[in-house]
Structure formats: structure tokens, C-alpha cells
Design a protein around this motif. Structure first.
Motif, PDB file in Angstrom:
ATOM      1  N   ALA A 178      -5.947 -16.460   6.948  1.00  0.00           N
ATOM      2  CA  ALA A 178      -4.798 -16.414   6.048  1.00  0.00           C
ATOM      3  C   ALA A 178      -4.859 -15.182   5.157  1.00  0.00           C
ATOM      4  N   VAL A 179      -6.041 -14.779   4.773  1.00  0.00           N
ATOM      5  CA  VAL A 179      -6.194 -13.611   3.919  1.00  0.00           C
ATOM      6  C   VAL A 179      -5.940 -12.338   4.702  1.00  0.00           C
ATOM      7  N   PHE A 180      -6.480 -12.227   5.901  1.00  0.00           N
ATOM      8  CA  PHE A 180      -6.372 -11.007   6.685  1.00  0.00           C
ATOM      9  C   PHE A 180      -5.180 -10.997   7.625  1.00  0.00           C
ATOM     10  N   GLY A 181      -4.591 -12.153   7.923  1.00  0.00           N
ATOM     11  CA  GLY A 181      -3.549 -12.231   8.936  1.00  0.00           C
ATOM     12  C   GLY A 181      -2.134 -12.130   8.420  1.00  0.00           C
ATOM     13  N   SER A 182      -1.914 -12.051   7.130  1.00  0.00           N
ATOM     14  CA  SER A 182      -0.562 -12.026   6.600  1.00  0.00           C
ATOM     15  C   SER A 182      -0.084 -10.602   6.418  1.00  0.00           C
ATOM     16  N   GLY A 183       1.235 -10.440   6.437  1.00  0.00           N
ATOM     17  CA  GLY A 183       1.784  -9.133   6.133  1.00  0.00           C
ATOM     18  C   GLY A 183       2.847  -8.697   7.106  1.00  0.00           C
ATOM     19  N   VAL A 213      10.149  -4.740  13.460  1.00  0.00           N
ATOM     20  CA  VAL A 213       9.259  -5.077  12.351  1.00  0.00           C
ATOM     21  C   VAL A 213       8.736  -6.486  12.591  1.00  0.00           C
ATOM     22  N   ILE A 214       7.416  -6.646  12.484  1.00  0.00           N
ATOM     23  CA  ILE A 214       6.776  -7.949  12.676  1.00  0.00           C
ATOM     24  C   ILE A 214       6.349  -8.485  11.327  1.00  0.00           C
ATOM     25  N   THR A 215       6.620  -9.766  11.102  1.00  0.00           N
ATOM     26  CA  THR A 215       6.164 -10.466   9.910  1.00  0.00           C
ATOM     27  C   THR A 215       5.250 -11.593  10.364  1.00  0.00           C
ATOM     28  N   ARG A 216       4.016 -11.615   9.820  1.00  0.00           N
ATOM     29  CA  ARG A 216       3.034 -12.623  10.216  1.00  0.00           C
ATOM     30  C   ARG A 216       2.699 -13.515   9.034  1.00  0.00           C
ATOM     31  N   ASP A 217       2.324 -14.746   9.357  1.00  0.00           N
ATOM     32  CA  ASP A 217       1.703 -15.622   8.381  1.00  0.00           C
ATOM     33  C   ASP A 217       0.468 -16.221   9.054  1.00  0.00           C
ATOM     34  N   LEU A 218      -0.058 -17.267   8.523  1.00  0.00           N
ATOM     35  CA  LEU A 218      -1.306 -17.839   9.039  1.00  0.00           C
ATOM     36  C   LEU A 218      -1.204 -18.294  10.488  1.00  0.00           C
ATOM     37  N   ALA A 229      18.619  -5.866  19.650  1.00  0.00           N
ATOM     38  CA  ALA A 229      19.119  -6.040  18.286  1.00  0.00           C
ATOM     39  C   ALA A 229      19.033  -7.519  17.928  1.00  0.00           C
ATOM     40  N   GLY A 230      17.854  -8.098  18.093  1.00  0.00           N
ATOM     41  CA  GLY A 230      17.702  -9.526  17.864  1.00  0.00           C
ATOM     42  C   GLY A 230      16.400  -9.877  17.186  1.00  0.00           C
ATOM     43  N   GLN A 231      16.097 -11.177  17.217  1.00  0.00           N
ATOM     44  CA  GLN A 231      14.897 -11.706  16.579  1.00  0.00           C
ATOM     45  C   GLN A 231      14.181 -12.642  17.532  1.00  0.00           C
ATOM     46  N   GLY A 232      12.867 -12.718  17.369  1.00  0.00           N
ATOM     47  CA  GLY A 232      12.055 -13.638  18.149  1.00  0.00           C
ATOM     48  C   GLY A 232      10.859 -14.089  17.339  1.00  0.00           C
ATOM     49  N   ALA A 233      10.212 -15.151  17.798  1.00  0.00           N
ATOM     50  CA  ALA A 233       9.047 -15.684  17.089  1.00  0.00           C
ATOM     51  C   ALA A 233       8.095 -16.326  18.082  1.00  0.00           C
ATOM     52  N   SER A 234       6.843 -16.455  17.665  1.00  0.00           N
ATOM     53  CA  SER A 234       5.816 -17.104  18.456  1.00  0.00           C
ATOM     54  C   SER A 234       4.810 -17.725  17.502  1.00  0.00           C
ATOM     55  N   SER A 235       4.045 -18.707  17.977  1.00  0.00           N
ATOM     56  CA  SER A 235       3.163 -19.465  17.094  1.00  0.00           C
ATOM     57  C   SER A 235       1.811 -19.742  17.739  1.00  0.00           C
TER      58      SER A 235
END
Length: 122
Positions: A23-28, A38-43, A96-102
Motif C-alpha cells: 500500500a505504501v509503495f504501490g499507490s500513485g 495515465v495509470i492510477t494504482r491503489d493497493l 480514447a477510453g478507460q479500463g481497469a484490472s484487479s
């Protein structure tokens, strides 16, 4: 059966501090290839927004997440392993879209260690 429960509890207890560290190193937020994404990450997940106006017609992208945690061993259910694995596939999306993965799935739980956008179809 009781020994398995104790072993599972120990594995879970050992994984929690590692997930906290992720969580500390993986966000941003980070720039990614292909360009204009542009990629946005969380835990536990990552999402991407692209605005590639110069992409050829028919091109599609996908978000790939690399994870570390508890995941099912392929073709050996119900055995689980601890270590790196690739997260769930969130589908493809246009330039010109958005995607996500978990990193969460029916047989996995872990933290994001890396995320990037990959060309899925030219």
C-alpha cells in the motif's frame, strides 16, 4: 483439518504486513506506454485512462496488473501459493477510453506491484 486451519491462519498473518507494505509503495499515478495513457494504482487494483488521438482505427488496449499475494495454483485447485501472479483481466478498451484490472479474484488476494497498459489489438 485443524492443522490446515492453523497453517492457513499463519499464512494469512504473514501476508498482511506485506500487503500493507504494498500500500505504501504501490499507490500513485504514472505515465504508461502506449502514449497518452495515465495509470492510477491503489493497493489492489489499477485503472487507466487513454486519449491517444493518433491511434490507428481498430486499436484496443488493456490494463495489466502484476500482483504479489495468495493465488490459486493453475490446474491444482484448491492448492494455493504465495508469490507473484498476474491479476484479473478487465477487458479491452479503445484509444480514447478507460479500463481497469484487479488483484482480487475468486481464487486470489494480493497487492499491486506493477501496472501498465498494453496494446491488445492493432
Amino acid at each position: 483439518m485443524k492443522e490446515r486451519m492453523v497453517a492457513a491462519a499463519r499464512v494469512t498473518a504473514a501476508a498482511v504486513p506485506v500487503l500493507g507494505l504494498a500500500a505504501v509503495f504501490g499507490s500513485g499515478t504514472a505515465q504508461a506506454a502506449p502514449e497518452d495513457c495515465v495509470i492510477t494504482r491503489d493497493l489492489i487494483s489499477a485503472s487507466a485512462t487513454c486519449s491517444d488521438v493518433d491511434a490507428p482505427p481498430g486499436r484496443e488496449y488493456t490494463v495489466v496488473v502484476e500482483c504479489w499475494g495468495l493465488a490459486g495454483i493453475p490446474n491444482a485447485w484448491p492448492l494455493m501459493g504465495i508469490g507473484p501472479y498476474r491479476g484479473s483481466w478487465g477487458g479491452s478498451f479503445g484509444p480514447a477510453g478507460q479500463g481497469a484490472s484487479s488483484c482480487l479474484g475468486p481464487a486470489s488476494v494480493g497487492g499491486v506491484t506493477n501496472a501498465y497498459v498494453r496494446v491488445y489489438r492493432e
